[in-house]
Write a protein that holds these residues in place. Structure first.
Motif, PDB file in Angstrom:
ATOM      1  N   GLN A   1      18.248 -36.015 -11.302  1.00 58.87           N
ATOM      2  CA  GLN A   1      17.929 -36.976 -12.350  1.00 58.87           C
ATOM      3  C   GLN A   1      16.864 -36.443 -13.289  1.00 58.87           C
ATOM      4  OE1 GLN A   1      15.593 -40.453 -11.336  1.00 58.87           O
ATOM      5  NE2 GLN A   1      16.855 -41.761 -12.648  1.00 58.87           N
ATOM      6  N   ARG A   2      15.840 -35.836 -12.734  1.00 65.24           N
ATOM      7  CA  ARG A   2      14.759 -35.306 -13.566  1.00 65.24           C
ATOM      8  C   ARG A   2      15.231 -34.138 -14.419  1.00 65.24           C
ATOM      9  NH1 ARG A   2      12.878 -38.110  -9.603  1.00 65.24           N
ATOM     10  NH2 ARG A   2      10.766 -39.023  -9.608  1.00 65.24           N
ATOM     11  N   ALA A   3      16.147 -33.332 -13.885  1.00 68.54           N
ATOM     12  CA  ALA A   3      16.701 -32.232 -14.677  1.00 68.54           C
ATOM     13  C   ALA A   3      17.487 -32.783 -15.867  1.00 68.54           C
ATOM     14  CB  ALA A   3      17.592 -31.356 -13.808  1.00 68.54           C
ATOM     15  N   MET A   4      18.291 -33.824 -15.611  1.00 68.43           N
ATOM     16  CA  MET A   4      19.074 -34.444 -16.685  1.00 68.43           C
ATOM     17  C   MET A   4      18.162 -35.049 -17.741  1.00 68.43           C
ATOM     18  SD  MET A   4      21.871 -37.554 -16.432  1.00 68.43           S
ATOM     19  CE  MET A   4      20.782 -38.508 -15.366  1.00 68.43           C
ATOM     20  N   GLU A   5      17.194 -35.845 -17.314  1.00 72.50           N
ATOM     21  CA  GLU A   5      16.312 -36.489 -18.283  1.00 72.50           C
ATOM     22  C   GLU A   5      15.456 -35.479 -19.032  1.00 72.50           C
ATOM     23  OE1 GLU A   5      14.461 -40.062 -17.868  1.00 72.50           O
ATOM     24  OE2 GLU A   5      16.008 -41.026 -16.644  1.00 72.50           O
ATOM     25  N   SER A   6      15.061 -34.416 -18.366  1.00 71.07           N
ATOM     26  CA  SER A   6      14.270 -33.373 -19.031  1.00 71.07           C
ATOM     27  C   SER A   6      15.098 -32.661 -20.091  1.00 71.07           C
ATOM     28  CB  SER A   6      13.759 -32.355 -18.002  1.00 71.07           C
ATOM     29  OG  SER A   6      12.851 -32.958 -17.102  1.00 71.07           O
ATOM     30  N   ALA A   7      16.369 -32.368 -19.771  1.00 68.79           N
ATOM     31  CA  ALA A   7      17.243 -31.692 -20.736  1.00 68.79           C
ATOM     32  C   ALA A   7      17.443 -32.550 -21.974  1.00 68.79           C
ATOM     33  CB  ALA A   7      18.585 -31.376 -20.080  1.00 68.79           C
ATOM     34  N   ILE A   8      17.678 -33.841 -21.761  1.00 63.48           N
ATOM     35  CA  ILE A   8      17.856 -34.759 -22.890  1.00 63.48           C
ATOM     36  C   ILE A   8      16.573 -34.850 -23.711  1.00 63.48           C
ATOM     37  CG2 ILE A   8      18.288 -37.161 -23.536  1.00 63.48           C
ATOM     38  CD1 ILE A   8      20.022 -37.336 -20.938  1.00 63.48           C
ATOM     39  N   ALA A   9      15.440 -34.951 -23.020  1.00 62.65           N
ATOM     40  CA  ALA A   9      14.154 -35.079 -23.712  1.00 62.65           C
ATOM     41  C   ALA A   9      13.824 -33.834 -24.523  1.00 62.65           C
ATOM     42  CB  ALA A   9      13.043 -35.355 -22.702  1.00 62.65           C
ATOM     43  N   VAL A  10      14.067 -32.669 -23.944  1.00 60.47           N
ATOM     44  CA  VAL A  10      13.775 -31.416 -24.655  1.00 60.47           C
ATOM     45  C   VAL A  10      14.621 -31.323 -25.924  1.00 60.47           C
ATOM     46  CG1 VAL A  10      14.024 -28.902 -24.551  1.00 60.47           C
ATOM     47  CG2 VAL A  10      12.948 -30.125 -22.659  1.00 60.47           C
ATOM     48  N   PHE A  11      15.904 -31.700 -25.818  1.00 59.93           N
ATOM     49  CA  PHE A  11      16.748 -31.646 -27.009  1.00 59.93           C
ATOM     50  C   PHE A  11      16.264 -32.626 -28.067  1.00 59.93           C
ATOM     51  CE2 PHE A  11      20.209 -33.055 -29.681  1.00 59.93           C
ATOM     52  CZ  PHE A  11      20.679 -31.838 -30.159  1.00 59.93           C
ATOM     53  N   MET A  12      15.914 -33.839 -27.656  1.00 63.73           N
ATOM     54  CA  MET A  12      15.438 -34.830 -28.619  1.00 63.73           C
ATOM     55  C   MET A  12      14.141 -34.376 -29.279  1.00 63.73           C
ATOM     56  SD  MET A  12      16.371 -38.374 -26.566  1.00 63.73           S
ATOM     57  CE  MET A  12      15.790 -39.490 -27.844  1.00 63.73           C
ATOM     58  N   LEU A  13      13.266 -33.754 -28.506  1.00 62.67           N
ATOM     59  CA  LEU A  13      12.025 -33.224 -29.083  1.00 62.67           C
ATOM     60  C   LEU A  13      12.323 -32.128 -30.105  1.00 62.67           C
ATOM     61  CD1 LEU A  13       9.750 -33.036 -25.913  1.00 62.67           C
ATOM     62  CD2 LEU A  13       9.323 -34.439 -27.942  1.00 62.67           C
ATOM     63  N   ALA A  14      13.276 -31.256 -29.766  1.00 67.03           N
ATOM     64  CA  ALA A  14      13.642 -30.186 -30.693  1.00 67.03           C
ATOM     65  C   ALA A  14      14.247 -30.757 -31.972  1.00 67.03           C
ATOM     66  CB  ALA A  14      14.631 -29.230 -30.014  1.00 67.03           C
ATOM     67  N   LEU A  15      15.113 -31.752 -31.816  1.00 64.98           N
ATOM     68  CA  LEU A  15      15.705 -32.398 -32.985  1.00 64.98           C
ATOM     69  C   LEU A  15      14.626 -33.063 -33.832  1.00 64.98           C
ATOM     70  CD1 LEU A  15      18.082 -33.456 -34.655  1.00 64.98           C
ATOM     71  CD2 LEU A  15      18.290 -35.361 -33.027  1.00 64.98           C
ATOM     72  N   GLY A  16      13.730 -33.795 -33.177  1.00 71.25           N
ATOM     73  CA  GLY A  16      12.650 -34.451 -33.914  1.00 71.25           C
ATOM     74  C   GLY A  16      11.752 -33.468 -34.632  1.00 71.25           C
ATOM     75  N   TRP A  17      11.451 -32.351 -33.980  1.00 71.90           N
ATOM     76  CA  TRP A  17      10.602 -31.329 -34.590  1.00 71.90           C
ATOM     77  C   TRP A  17      11.268 -30.720 -35.817  1.00 71.90           C
ATOM     78  CZ3 TRP A  17       5.767 -29.747 -34.692  1.00 71.90           C
ATOM     79  CH2 TRP A  17       5.488 -28.484 -35.195  1.00 71.90           C
ATOM     80  N   MET A  18      12.587 -30.443 -35.706  1.00 79.47           N
ATOM     81  CA  MET A  18      13.303 -29.837 -36.828  1.00 79.47           C
ATOM     82  C   MET A  18      13.450 -30.821 -37.990  1.00 79.47           C
ATOM     83  SD  MET A  18      16.095 -27.293 -35.074  1.00 79.47           S
ATOM     84  CE  MET A  18      16.340 -26.437 -36.635  1.00 79.47           C
ATOM     85  N   LEU A  19      13.588 -32.101 -37.671  1.00 79.67           N
ATOM     86  CA  LEU A  19      13.624 -33.097 -38.749  1.00 79.67           C
ATOM     87  C   LEU A  19      12.278 -33.137 -39.461  1.00 79.67           C
ATOM     88  CD1 LEU A  19      15.502 -36.103 -37.074  1.00 79.67           C
ATOM     89  CD2 LEU A  19      16.397 -34.487 -38.757  1.00 79.67           C
ATOM     90  N   MET A  20      11.219 -33.019 -38.690  1.00 74.03           N
ATOM     91  CA  MET A  20       9.886 -33.032 -39.280  1.00 74.03           C
ATOM     92  C   MET A  20       9.659 -31.779 -40.132  1.00 74.03           C
ATOM     93  SD  MET A  20       6.428 -34.132 -37.257  1.00 74.03           S
ATOM     94  CE  MET A  20       6.314 -32.616 -36.324  1.00 74.03           C
ATOM     95  N   ARG A  21      10.346 -30.697 -39.769  1.00 73.93           N
ATOM     96  CA  ARG A  21      10.213 -29.437 -40.519  1.00 73.93           C
ATOM     97  C   ARG A  21      11.176 -29.361 -41.705  1.00 73.93           C
ATOM     98  NH1 ARG A  21       5.860 -26.526 -39.908  1.00 73.93           N
ATOM     99  NH2 ARG A  21       7.022 -24.588 -40.275  1.00 73.93           N
ATOM    100  N   GLY A  22      11.974 -30.421 -41.902  1.00 69.83           N
ATOM    101  CA  GLY A  22      12.785 -30.464 -43.103  1.00 69.83           C
ATOM    102  C   GLY A  22      14.272 -30.369 -42.915  1.00 69.83           C
ATOM    103  N   LEU A  23      14.780 -30.333 -41.674  1.00 73.55           N
ATOM    104  CA  LEU A  23      16.219 -30.287 -41.455  1.00 73.55           C
ATOM    105  C   LEU A  23      16.839 -31.594 -41.907  1.00 73.55           C
ATOM    106  CD1 LEU A  23      18.675 -28.777 -40.255  1.00 73.55           C
ATOM    107  CD2 LEU A  23      18.167 -29.892 -38.066  1.00 73.55           C
ATOM    108  N   ARG A  24      17.812 -31.518 -42.780  1.00 70.18           N
ATOM    109  CA  ARG A  24      18.453 -32.711 -43.322  1.00 70.18           C
ATOM    110  C   ARG A  24      19.959 -32.488 -43.428  1.00 70.18           C
ATOM    111  NH1 ARG A  24      14.074 -34.112 -42.413  1.00 70.18           N
ATOM    112  NH2 ARG A  24      12.538 -35.180 -43.722  1.00 70.18           N
ATOM    113  N   SER A  25      20.695 -33.601 -43.575  1.00 69.71           N
ATOM    114  CA  SER A  25      22.131 -33.521 -43.802  1.00 69.71           C
ATOM    115  C   SER A  25      22.412 -33.346 -45.293  1.00 69.71           C
ATOM    116  CB  SER A  25      22.809 -34.823 -43.332  1.00 69.71           C
ATOM    117  OG  SER A  25      22.620 -35.007 -41.965  1.00 69.71           O
ATOM    118  N   GLY A  26      23.423 -32.585 -45.600  1.00 71.73           N
ATOM    119  CA  GLY A  26      23.851 -32.473 -46.993  1.00 71.73           C
ATOM    120  C   GLY A  26      24.594 -33.731 -47.377  1.00 71.73           C
ATOM    121  N   ARG A  27      24.603 -34.047 -48.631  1.00 72.40           N
ATOM    122  CA  ARG A  27      25.309 -35.238 -49.082  1.00 72.40           C
ATOM    123  C   ARG A  27      26.809 -35.006 -48.988  1.00 72.40           C
ATOM    124  NH1 ARG A  27      22.432 -39.087 -51.557  1.00 72.40           N
ATOM    125  NH2 ARG A  27      20.269 -38.615 -52.080  1.00 72.40           N
TER     126      ARG A  27
END
Length: 212
Positions: free
Chosen positions: A185-211
């Motif tokens: 369970q902790r491995a699963m939740e950690s994997a999900i959390a790490v990905f969400m953190l990476a996504l959040g960090w990249m959004l903060m750094r300017g990653l956006r969707s094209g129109r």
């Protein structure tokens, strides 16, 4: 003006996610230390918030619920920031649904030691909310990884693929209640959390969707 607003929202989303994870980690570490004989590798995190547990109400109300609500906030804000991509919006809403599922799992605690023999209505709801939440998270990470691949973010896409694999294996361990179910369970939740953190960090750094 829209870019400036999105930049502010991305910082807010990342802060909400970090705060939620900090609350969860802090409460689980504290409760695991307080709960007599608790084994993080063999027991589910939900057992710390279970009905009748010495740490039950504190963990559920002040740990699981705030963490989950903040994750939901992250998912909703991320969906708005990436609103120009239907795939990205779907992925982020799945991550928000993960937060909703975990919130339900906190509001409805499992029975003592998360026993599944003759479960109470609250324990049944706990399992349903938690199971659906995990499936939404796995689907959300997978879709977000696919979107990242199309959006010239190969690093995020590869991380998402790894996170999906770890999460699927972890989910199996939870459902099958293997001997080291807590570790799965902790491995699963950690994997999900790490990905969400990476996504959040990249959004903060300017990653956006094209129109479209």
């Amino acid at each position: 003006m829209s870019r400036v607003a999105d930049a502010g929202l991305s910082r807010l989303a990342f802060a909400a996610l970090v705060a939620g994870l900090a609350v969860l980690i802090g409460v689980v570490v504290w409760a695991g230390w307080t709960y007599p004989g608790y084994d993080h590798t063999r027991q589910f995190m939900s057992e710390l918030g279970a009905t009748g547990a010495v740490t039950g109400r504190t963990v559920s109300i002040w740990g699981f619920v705030p963490n989950s609500v903040l994750m939901t906030v992250f998912g909703v804000l991320a969906a708005w920031i990436l609103r120009h991509s239907a795939l990205a919006v779907t992925a982020c809403l799945m991550l928000a649904a993960f937060g909703v599922g975990m919130t339900g799992g906190g509001v409805y605690p499992c029975d003592f030691e998360c026993s599944r023999s003759d479960p109470s209505p609250a324990s049944f709801r706990h399992d349903v909310f938690g199971g659906v939440g995990y499936l939404c998270a796995i689907l959300g990470v997978g879709l977000a990884s696919l979107w990242a691949r199309r959006s010239d973010a190969p690093g995020l896409a590869r991380l998402g693929l790894v996170a999906v694999i770890v999460s699927v294996v972890g989910f199996y361990g939870v459902i099958a209640e293997v001997e080291r179910a807590g570790l799965f369970q902790r491995a699963m939740e950690s994997a999900i959390a790490v990905f969400m953190l990476a996504l959040g960090w990249m959004l903060m750094r300017g990653l956006r969707s094209g129109r479209s």
